[in-house]
Design a protein around this motif. Structure first.
Motif, mmCIF file in Angstrom:
data_model
loop_
_atom_site.group_PDB
_atom_site.id
_atom_site.type_symbol
_atom_site.label_atom_id
_atom_site.label_comp_id
_atom_site.label_asym_id
_atom_site.label_seq_id
_atom_site.Cartn_x
_atom_site.Cartn_y
_atom_site.Cartn_z
ATOM 1 N N ARG A 10 0.812 -1.217 0.000
ATOM 2 C CA ARG A 10 0.000 0.000 0.000
ATOM 3 C C ARG A 10 0.851 1.275 0.000
ATOM 4 N N ARG A 11 2.130 1.149 -0.220
ATOM 5 C CA ARG A 11 3.008 2.323 -0.166
ATOM 6 C C ARG A 11 3.019 3.126 -1.457
ATOM 7 N N GLY A 12 2.681 2.513 -2.566
ATOM 8 C CA GLY A 12 2.911 3.124 -3.871
ATOM 9 C C GLY A 12 1.941 4.215 -4.243
ATOM 10 N N ILE A 13 1.907 5.291 -3.494
ATOM 11 C CA ILE A 13 1.007 6.398 -3.809
ATOM 12 C C ILE A 13 1.437 7.055 -5.124
ATOM 13 N N ASP A 14 0.468 7.294 -5.991
ATOM 14 C CA ASP A 14 0.694 7.972 -7.266
ATOM 15 C C ASP A 14 -0.626 8.623 -7.656
ATOM 16 N N CYS A 15 -0.881 9.776 -7.060
ATOM 17 C CA CYS A 15 -2.167 10.428 -7.268
ATOM 18 C C CYS A 15 -1.971 11.936 -7.379
ATOM 19 N N VAL A 16 -3.049 12.625 -7.678
ATOM 20 C CA VAL A 16 -3.038 14.081 -7.772
ATOM 21 C C VAL A 16 -4.182 14.616 -6.923
ATOM 22 N N ILE A 17 -3.864 15.586 -6.063
ATOM 23 C CA ILE A 17 -4.898 16.288 -5.315
ATOM 24 C C ILE A 17 -5.204 17.579 -6.060
ATOM 25 N N VAL A 18 -6.441 17.743 -6.494
ATOM 26 C CA VAL A 18 -6.890 18.961 -7.163
ATOM 27 C C VAL A 18 -7.745 19.741 -6.166
ATOM 28 N N ARG A 19 -7.270 20.917 -5.842
ATOM 29 C CA ARG A 19 -7.907 21.751 -4.813
ATOM 30 C C ARG A 19 -8.470 23.012 -5.446
ATOM 31 N N GLU A 20 -9.735 23.316 -5.173
ATOM 32 C CA GLU A 20 -10.298 24.590 -5.613
ATOM 33 C C GLU A 20 -9.541 25.701 -4.905
ATOM 34 N N VAL A 67 -3.910 7.498 4.521
ATOM 35 C CA VAL A 67 -2.849 6.954 5.373
ATOM 36 C C VAL A 67 -3.009 5.461 5.627
ATOM 37 N N SER A 68 -4.033 4.855 5.028
ATOM 38 C CA SER A 68 -4.192 3.400 5.168
ATOM 39 C C SER A 68 -3.978 2.678 3.842
ATOM 40 N N ASP A 69 -4.480 3.266 2.745
ATOM 41 C CA ASP A 69 -4.263 2.670 1.428
ATOM 42 C C ASP A 69 -4.302 3.754 0.357
ATOM 43 N N PRO A 70 -3.226 4.550 0.225
ATOM 44 C CA PRO A 70 -3.228 5.640 -0.761
ATOM 45 C C PRO A 70 -3.237 5.164 -2.200
ATOM 46 N N THR A 71 -2.930 3.883 -2.443
ATOM 47 C CA THR A 71 -2.983 3.369 -3.811
ATOM 48 C C THR A 71 -4.406 3.381 -4.359
ATOM 49 N N ARG A 72 -5.355 3.596 -3.494
ATOM 50 C CA ARG A 72 -6.769 3.640 -3.863
ATOM 51 C C ARG A 72 -7.090 4.836 -4.779
ATOM 52 N N PHE A 73 -6.262 5.889 -4.737
ATOM 53 C CA PHE A 73 -6.624 7.148 -5.389
ATOM 54 C C PHE A 73 -5.881 7.388 -6.699
ATOM 55 N N ASP A 74 -6.578 8.025 -7.639
ATOM 56 C CA ASP A 74 -5.995 8.538 -8.873
ATOM 57 C C ASP A 74 -6.022 10.065 -8.813
ATOM 58 N N VAL A 75 -7.203 10.673 -8.931
ATOM 59 C CA VAL A 75 -7.366 12.117 -8.770
ATOM 60 C C VAL A 75 -8.408 12.377 -7.696
ATOM 61 N N VAL A 76 -8.049 13.216 -6.751
ATOM 62 C CA VAL A 76 -8.963 13.654 -5.694
ATOM 63 C C VAL A 76 -9.251 15.126 -5.918
ATOM 64 N N VAL A 77 -10.518 15.517 -5.891
ATOM 65 C CA VAL A 77 -10.875 16.922 -6.040
ATOM 66 C C VAL A 77 -11.670 17.354 -4.816
ATOM 67 N N ALA A 78 -11.311 18.528 -4.275
ATOM 68 C CA ALA A 78 -11.911 18.966 -3.018
ATOM 69 C C ALA A 78 -11.899 20.484 -2.939
ATOM 70 N N SER A 79 -12.596 20.990 -1.940
ATOM 71 C CA SER A 79 -12.660 22.430 -1.712
ATOM 72 C C SER A 79 -11.311 22.965 -1.247
ATOM 73 N N ASN A 80 -11.224 24.275 -1.124
ATOM 74 C CA ASN A 80 -9.974 24.934 -0.774
ATOM 75 C C ASN A 80 -9.379 24.397 0.531
ATOM 76 N N ALA A 81 -10.147 24.431 1.607
ATOM 77 C CA ALA A 81 -9.626 23.988 2.907
ATOM 78 C C ALA A 81 -9.394 22.485 2.938
ATOM 79 N N HIS A 82 -10.355 21.706 2.458
ATOM 80 C CA HIS A 82 -10.200 20.251 2.450
ATOM 81 C C HIS A 82 -9.018 19.826 1.580
ATOM 82 N N GLY A 83 -8.886 20.445 0.414
ATOM 83 C CA GLY A 83 -7.774 20.097 -0.468
ATOM 84 C C GLY A 83 -6.437 20.501 0.106
#
Length: 344
Positions: free
Chosen positions: A118-128, A221-237
């Motif tokens: 579960r270590r192989g994180i490869d994602c993008v956080i898109v924040r407004e 923090v438990s399984d970041p491999t789950r994510f590709d692109v995450v999109v969230a609001s300003n504070a959450h992102g």
């Protein structure tokens, strides 16, 4: 591939140190790029003049294709007007409505997670980047009394939410996960989910999911491999992108971009901030600034050079030719020199 002109704001703390090394890498891979260094935008100037970012400064930035920023912030400046006057003015006046932060694990030894699978994180956080809780809308009632009341408005507009979610779908490889707190914040949450459903209808080939922000943080923090692109609001992102950077090995090597996809203009900066506690010690990690430069180049027609930089970064980290925060013993300048040597 020629004609690219960038403005550079070295800024404060370790900013000038890491920016100098990013520019050395730029000279190695794309010496034809024109560079305009705007080194008067810093805490020293603000303390002396009260000006954070002048109209002339902004005009020079607008005249370029992109902006590379070292860091803004100094403990000697207590007024929030400085950082807001630089960073938020740039975001709002240039309409940099996307904050895009890739999180990629450079080496398994850097992961804080126990499970190798579960270590192989490869994602993008898109924040407004221009709405939400950071607009400065609000006020204080009965200040300095036992009944003081402080109000900050969390602003979401259909225009702002729909366009940042659309960007998330455009860059996704397989899935977009929209993150909110609609179960506790119903009005903005309903708007985010409606815009998400509309965007999903326009992109039937991209899978979709939804998580509340507390569950999203737990999953990162438990399984970041789950994510590709995450999109969230300003504070959450803002929060989730720092969590993702930590899971990817720390803030030192984390890049970011603040973008207006409509105009193509972007502000590129390392995530680590000004780090005044290590400024001048020679141990600041330059990889975040160098990786931010790679993002800039990739977005402006220099994809091959950008890929070469990313490959060189991975190679230096793999060989421990890096600063102490990544398990090496090199100085800031030496770590950048190692990247340049790999490019050669």
């Amino acid at each position: 591939m020629t004609g690219l002109r960038i403005t550079v704001l070295p800024g404060d703390g370790i900013g000038p140190e890491v920016v100098a090394q990013a520019l050395a890498v730029l000279d190695a891979v794309a010496p034809e790029v024109e560079v305009d260094v705007l080194d008067r935008v810093n805490a020293t100037t603000f303390a002396r003049t009260g000006a954070a970012l002048t109209d002339d400064d902004l005009a020079r930035i607008r005249a370029s294709d992109a902006l590379l920023l070292g860091a803004i912030g100094d403990p000697s400046v207590r007024s929030p007007d400085y950082a807001r006057g630089v960073l938020l003015r740039l975001r709002f006046e240039l309409d940099l409505y996307v904050n895009q932060r890739p999180a990629v694990l450079l080496h398994a030894r850097l992961s804080p997670l126990r499970d190798p699978a579960r270590r192989g994180i490869d994602c993008v956080i898109v924040r407004e980047n221009t709405e939400g809780a950071y607009t400065g809308i609000g006020g204080t009632l009965r200040k300095w009394t036992p009944h003081e009341t402080a109000i900050d408005a969390d602003v979401s507009t259909y225009h702002g939410v729909s366009r940042v979610i659309e960007h998330a779908f455009r860059i996704a490889r397989r899935e977009v996960c929209v993150v909110d707190k609609a179960n506790a914040v119903p009005f903005g949450g309903e708007l985010w989910q409606r815009c998400w459903r509309e965007a999903a209808g326009r992109h039937p080939g991209i899978a979709t999911s939804h998580l509340y922000v507390d569950v999203a943080a737990m999953t990162l923090v438990s399984d970041p491999t789950r994510f590709d692109v995450v999109v969230a609001s300003n504070a959450h992102g803002d929060i989730l992108s720092d969590v993702a950077a930590a899971v990817a090995g720390g803030l030192g090597a984390a890049p970011s971009a603040n973008l207006d996809p409509a105009t193509g203009f972007g502000l590129y900066e390392p995530v680590h901030g000004s780090a005044p506690d290590i400024a001048g010690t020679g141990v600041a990690n330059p990889l975040g600034a160098i990786a931010s430069l790679a993002m800039l180049l990739a977005d402006h027609g220099h994809e091959d050079q950008a890929q070469a930089i990313q490959t060189a970064i991975r190679s230096t980290v793999d060989k421990r030719r890096c600063t102490p925060d990544l398990g090496g013993a090199l100085t800031t300048e030496q770590a950048a020199a190692a990247v340049i040597a790999e490019l050669a």
